[in-house]
Motif scaffolding. Structure first.
Motif, PDB file in Angstrom:
ATOM      1  N   LYS A  44       0.845  -1.218   0.000  1.00 28.88           N
ATOM      2  CA  LYS A  44       0.000   0.000   0.000  1.00 28.88           C
ATOM      3  C   LYS A  44       0.867   1.250   0.000  1.00 28.88           C
ATOM      4  O   LYS A  44       0.744   2.118  -0.856  1.00 28.88           O
ATOM      5  CB  LYS A  44      -0.907   0.032   1.245  1.00 28.88           C
ATOM      6  CG  LYS A  44      -1.857  -1.111   1.372  1.00 28.88           C
ATOM      7  CD  LYS A  44      -2.743  -0.952   2.586  1.00 28.88           C
ATOM      8  CE  LYS A  44      -2.001  -1.040   3.906  1.00 28.88           C
ATOM      9  NZ  LYS A  44      -1.419  -2.341   4.195  1.00 28.88           N
ATOM     10  N   SER A  45       1.757   1.307   1.005  1.00 24.95           N
ATOM     11  CA  SER A  45       2.588   2.521   1.141  1.00 24.95           C
ATOM     12  C   SER A  45       3.488   2.676  -0.071  1.00 24.95           C
ATOM     13  O   SER A  45       3.684   3.794  -0.553  1.00 24.95           O
ATOM     14  CB  SER A  45       3.422   2.445   2.410  1.00 24.95           C
ATOM     15  OG  SER A  45       2.616   2.183   3.509  1.00 24.95           O
ATOM     16  N   ALA A  46       4.036   1.566  -0.566  1.00 22.98           N
ATOM     17  CA  ALA A  46       4.957   1.648  -1.710  1.00 22.98           C
ATOM     18  C   ALA A  46       4.226   2.226  -2.924  1.00 22.98           C
ATOM     19  O   ALA A  46       4.767   3.051  -3.658  1.00 22.98           O
ATOM     20  CB  ALA A  46       5.529   0.275  -2.020  1.00 22.98           C
TER      21      ALA A  46
ATOM     22  N   THR B 280       3.715   7.052  10.811  1.00 23.03           N
ATOM     23  CA  THR B 280       3.821   6.341  12.090  1.00 23.03           C
ATOM     24  C   THR B 280       5.015   5.387  12.154  1.00 23.03           C
ATOM     25  O   THR B 280       5.375   4.948  13.221  1.00 23.03           O
ATOM     26  CB  THR B 280       2.534   5.542  12.360  1.00 23.03           C
ATOM     27  OG1 THR B 280       2.285   4.747  11.211  1.00 23.03           O
ATOM     28  CG2 THR B 280       1.362   6.457  12.607  1.00 23.03           C
ATOM     29  N   LYS B 281       5.584   5.042  11.004  1.00 21.68           N
ATOM     30  CA  LYS B 281       6.733   4.124  11.040  1.00 21.68           C
ATOM     31  C   LYS B 281       7.997   4.794  10.504  1.00 21.68           C
ATOM     32  O   LYS B 281       8.973   4.106  10.227  1.00 21.68           O
ATOM     33  CB  LYS B 281       6.422   2.895  10.188  1.00 21.68           C
ATOM     34  CG  LYS B 281       5.214   2.111  10.648  1.00 21.68           C
ATOM     35  CD  LYS B 281       5.142   0.823   9.862  1.00 21.68           C
ATOM     36  CE  LYS B 281       3.729   0.352   9.699  1.00 21.68           C
ATOM     37  NZ  LYS B 281       3.520  -0.366   8.452  1.00 21.68           N
ATOM     38  N   ASP B 282       7.961   6.061  10.311  1.00 25.26           N
ATOM     39  CA  ASP B 282       9.106   6.815   9.745  1.00 25.26           C
ATOM     40  C   ASP B 282       9.528   6.254   8.394  1.00 25.26           C
ATOM     41  O   ASP B 282      10.698   6.331   8.014  1.00 25.26           O
ATOM     42  CB  ASP B 282      10.322   6.787  10.693  1.00 25.26           C
ATOM     43  CG  ASP B 282      10.047   7.568  11.964  1.00 25.26           C
ATOM     44  OD1 ASP B 282       8.925   8.071  12.095  1.00 25.26           O
ATOM     45  OD2 ASP B 282      10.946   7.667  12.799  1.00 25.26           O
ATOM     46  N   GLU B 283       8.592   5.649   7.678  1.00 27.83           N
ATOM     47  CA  GLU B 283       8.972   4.985   6.424  1.00 27.83           C
ATOM     48  C   GLU B 283       9.025   5.948   5.235  1.00 27.83           C
ATOM     49  O   GLU B 283       9.472   5.573   4.162  1.00 27.83           O
ATOM     50  CB  GLU B 283       8.030   3.822   6.125  1.00 27.83           C
ATOM     51  CG  GLU B 283       6.582   4.250   6.103  1.00 27.83           C
ATOM     52  CD  GLU B 283       5.638   3.155   5.688  1.00 27.83           C
ATOM     53  OE1 GLU B 283       5.857   2.574   4.635  1.00 27.83           O
ATOM     54  OE2 GLU B 283       4.676   2.894   6.428  1.00 27.83           O
ATOM     55  N   TYR B 284       8.552   7.195   5.431  1.00 25.01           N
ATOM     56  CA  TYR B 284       8.644   8.159   4.333  1.00 25.01           C
ATOM     57  C   TYR B 284       9.950   8.954   4.416  1.00 25.01           C
ATOM     58  O   TYR B 284      10.212   9.777   3.572  1.00 25.01           O
ATOM     59  CB  TYR B 284       7.447   9.123   4.360  1.00 25.01           C
ATOM     60  CG  TYR B 284       6.143   8.458   3.942  1.00 25.01           C
ATOM     61  CD1 TYR B 284       5.651   8.599   2.651  1.00 25.01           C
ATOM     62  CD2 TYR B 284       5.437   7.655   4.828  1.00 25.01           C
ATOM     63  CE1 TYR B 284       4.485   7.978   2.260  1.00 25.01           C
ATOM     64  CE2 TYR B 284       4.268   7.022   4.454  1.00 25.01           C
ATOM     65  CZ  TYR B 284       3.794   7.189   3.164  1.00 25.01           C
ATOM     66  OH  TYR B 284       2.643   6.564   2.783  1.00 25.01           O
TER      67      TYR B 284
ATOM     68  N   ARG C 241      -2.536  10.230   4.294  1.00 31.44           N
ATOM     69  CA  ARG C 241      -2.862   9.881   5.681  1.00 31.44           C
ATOM     70  C   ARG C 241      -2.665   8.377   5.807  1.00 31.44           C
ATOM     71  O   ARG C 241      -3.594   7.608   5.574  1.00 31.44           O
ATOM     72  CB  ARG C 241      -4.294  10.265   6.011  1.00 31.44           C
ATOM     73  CG  ARG C 241      -4.544  11.773   5.896  1.00 31.44           C
ATOM     74  CD  ARG C 241      -6.037  12.063   5.792  1.00 31.44           C
ATOM     75  NE  ARG C 241      -6.274  13.330   5.139  1.00 31.44           N
ATOM     76  CZ  ARG C 241      -6.567  14.457   5.770  1.00 31.44           C
ATOM     77  NH1 ARG C 241      -6.664  14.478   7.055  1.00 31.44           N
ATOM     78  NH2 ARG C 241      -6.782  15.564   5.099  1.00 31.44           N
ATOM     79  N   ASP C 242      -1.431   7.988   6.105  1.00 21.55           N
ATOM     80  CA  ASP C 242      -1.092   6.563   6.199  1.00 21.55           C
ATOM     81  C   ASP C 242      -1.567   6.043   7.560  1.00 21.55           C
ATOM     82  O   ASP C 242      -1.670   6.804   8.509  1.00 21.55           O
ATOM     83  CB  ASP C 242       0.429   6.382   6.040  1.00 21.55           C
ATOM     84  CG  ASP C 242       0.776   4.997   5.501  1.00 21.55           C
ATOM     85  OD1 ASP C 242      -0.014   4.067   5.729  1.00 21.55           O
ATOM     86  OD2 ASP C 242       1.827   4.850   4.855  1.00 21.55           O
ATOM     87  N   GLU C 243      -1.823   4.753   7.620  1.00 21.11           N
ATOM     88  CA  GLU C 243      -2.243   4.105   8.865  1.00 21.11           C
ATOM     89  C   GLU C 243      -3.490   4.771   9.461  1.00 21.11           C
ATOM     90  O   GLU C 243      -3.607   4.923  10.684  1.00 21.11           O
ATOM     91  CB  GLU C 243      -1.106   4.135   9.894  1.00 21.11           C
ATOM     92  CG  GLU C 243       0.182   3.530   9.384  1.00 21.11           C
ATOM     93  CD  GLU C 243       0.294   2.042   9.608  1.00 21.11           C
ATOM     94  OE1 GLU C 243      -0.064   1.573  10.701  1.00 21.11           O
ATOM     95  OE2 GLU C 243       0.731   1.333   8.680  1.00 21.11           O
ATOM     96  N   THR C 244      -4.403   5.177   8.577  1.00 23.02           N
ATOM     97  CA  THR C 244      -5.637   5.828   9.034  1.00 23.02           C
ATOM     98  C   THR C 244      -6.428   4.941   9.989  1.00 23.02           C
ATOM     99  O   THR C 244      -7.177   5.430  10.821  1.00 23.02           O
ATOM    100  CB  THR C 244      -6.522   6.135   7.820  1.00 23.02           C
ATOM    101  OG1 THR C 244      -5.702   6.712   6.824  1.00 23.02           O
ATOM    102  CG2 THR C 244      -7.626   7.082   8.140  1.00 23.02           C
TER     103      THR C 244
HETATM  104 MG   LIG Z   1       2.414   0.868   4.926  1.00 21.94          MG
END
Ligand SMILES: [Mg+2]
Ligand SMILES: Nc1ncnc2c1ncn2[C@@H]1O[C@H](COP(=O)(O)OP(=O)(O)OP(=O)(O)O)[C@@H](O)[C@H]1O
Length: 502
Positions: free
Chosen positions: A131-133, A155-159, A364-367
């Motif tokens: 999803k995020s990718a 929320t996971k500092d993945e950006y 808005r990730d992890e909504t």
């Molecule tokens: Mg994700």
């Protein structure tokens, strides 16, 4: 004259020869031998003659079916719908047509041939399906079209790798860190208040106060405390006093959540009178639950994060801005959900007025963490999308499954209705792989046909980046293709691979 001269005169070769040069001569090619034709004899139209040989024109047996066009999709499901225009981000392969799949939510809204009326996108999928990718690749590929990205809560500092690659340092929010965000910030609507005429000031006041009430309803609701007319009246009146709006100030002062709580906890006489309470005791009794809930938040989840004026200076012209929240992870889903609620409200304020052509993708990730806070937080998210004045913003919500909010212990029909409403605000739905159980849920909440459900629970599960894209009522089976640098920037399995290597 020249012709006569050349006829009588010497030719170039002779002239050059006088000066010791030789003109090259054209080599003579050897005469080519003719190749023999490969087929010496033709085959008759009915094939070679002879016993057991030859051809006869016998048509293949056909089975004849009669059905209405409504029934046809049952026999031939997922027949490619009319394609989308080749504009926007090139996401990957549309496997039903074999062509390239392009994603251009704002372009789709302005194109009458594409059945979408808003540019919002919701992405569902079980963890690790890409999803995020997919969203990161979309944001990167839309950069070329002038879109900037705002990640409201990573929320996971993945950006962070993506931001750094684009030369932007993301803001980290957490206890002990200096960054503060004031969810009650005015945003650009508060600029130049002293120069506004009365009508414009009233219009802006209505927008700002509506957003604040939505935020407070979500925050107080997350503590399982009702937020009815009594609470709304008290909070609204306290905010009007704190800002100076009630006294007609030309410059409004920006309130903070602790100030609001203090104003309600130790109310000045004007507040008690403004809310039409007989006396202080009456006011305190009527607002006790509200004050306790706000007090718990101010001293708890919001402390050191959302309890003061905004201290970060955001460069809105940077290609991406992101607010990292991973430091809140150990505090649990509720704390993260509350932080996301605050960031959503702040982000909406920041986007209230924007220059023409300032196109933005708001992620808005992890909504689902916010959804799980309960019906009120869900309503606040819904209102954030609804109140968003900027139709040119592409709002992207990422969640695991539509029923996430129903796990808040409140699977009421109201909660289901809100979830449906929220889905209606997002005309583009991207469905990554899901477990069988969620397939049925998708069927009931998104009206997905059994065949489409099988694409989500079967084909999409079998590979990362595979998803059924629903653009309005059209379905596309898409494999997102990531380039080598994108794979590096979207890699989120560090923890797993580091564990494997150890
Ligand atoms: Mg994700
Ligand atoms: N289209 C793709 N091709 C190849 N690899 C991919 C693709 N999409 C995602 N991946 C890889 O799969 C991993 C997981 O992807 P991602 O973090 O986007 O999942 P997610 O659905 O957002 O998960 P979560 O719900 O846990 O946030 C990443 O390492 C990413 O690089």
């Amino acid at each position: 004259m020249t012709r006569r001269m050349s006829r009588r005169g010497r030719d170039v070769a002779v002239l050059l020869d006088d000066f010791g040069h030789r003109l090259p001569t054209v080599p003579t090619a050897p005469a080519a031998t003719r190749e023999r034709a490969p087929f010496t004899s033709g085959v008759p139209r009915r094939g070679p003659r002879g016993r057991g040989r030859g051809r006869a024109a016998t048509p293949a047996p056909l089975s004849v079916w009669r059905m209405t066009s409504e029934q046809t999709p049952v026999a031939w499901p997922l027949i490619p719908t009319p394609g989308l225009p080749p504009t926007g981000a090139q996401m990957g392969i549309d496997l039903l047509s074999g062509g390239t799949f392009y994603c251009d939510p704002v372009g789709w809204v302005t194109d009458d041939d594409v059945p979408v009326t808003n540019p919002n996108v919701v992405v569902f999928g079980k963890p690790g399906r890409g999803k995020s990718a997919t969203v990161k690749a979309f944001a990167l590929r839309m950069l070329g079209y002038g879109y900037r990205t705002l990640v409201l809560g990573d929320t996971k500092d993945e950006y962070e790798p993506l931001c750094r690659e684009l030369g932007v340092e993301p803001f980290a929010i957490g206890h002990g860190l200096p960054a503060r965000i004031n969810p009650l910030a005015f945003g650009p609507l508060g600029h130049g208040w002293d120069r506004l005429d009365a009508a414009e000031a009233r219009r802006r006041e209505a927008i700002i106060f509506a957003r604040w009430l939505v935020l407070l309803r979500g925050l107080v609701g997350s503590q399982s405390v009702p937020f009815g007319p009594v609470e709304e009246n008290a909070v609204g009146e306290a905010l009007r006093l704190l800002t100076g709006y009630r006294s007609g100030a030309t410059r409004l002062s920006e309130p903070t959540l602790p100030q609001l709580w203090r104003a309600l906890d130790e109310p000045p006489d004007e507040l008690v009178a403004g809310c039409r309470y007989a006396d202080l005791r009456h006011f305190l009794d009527a607002t006790r639950v509200l004050r306790d809930a706000l007090g718990a938040l101010v001293k708890g989840s919001l402390a050191g994060l959302f309890d003061d004026h905004t201290s970060i200076d955001v460069d809105w012209r940077a290609p991406i801005q992101s607010l990292s929240l991973s430091r809140l992870e150990p505090l649990g889903d509720q704390a993260v959900g509350i932080a996301l609620t605050c960031l959503n409200s702040w982000g909406q304020a920041m986007r209230e007025i924007a220059d023409p052509g300032d196109l933005r993708i708001v992620v808005r990730d992890e909504t689902w963490r916010q959804m799980r806070l309960g019906v009120e937080a869900m309503k606040s998210l819904d209102a954030n999308l609804r109140l968003s004045r900027r139709d040119a913003d592409v709002q992207i919500l990422l969640a695991h499954k539509p029923s996430d909010m129903l796990t808040a212990g409140d699977a009421t029909s109201q909660a289901v209705a809100i979830a449906r409403d929220l889905l209606h605000l997002c005309d583009t739905r991207v469905l990554h792989g899901q477990d069988q159980a969620v397939g049925d849920e998708l069927g009931s909440m998104l009206g997905l046909s059994p065949v489409a459900q099988r694409v989500v629970t079967g084909w999409a599960v079998a590979g990362k980046g595979r998803a059924l894209w629903l653009v309005g009522d059209r379905a596309f089976k898409v494999q997102t293709v990531l380039t080598e640098p994108e794979l590096r920037l979207t890699y989120t399995n560090e923890a797993l691979t580091a564990g494997g290597a150890a």
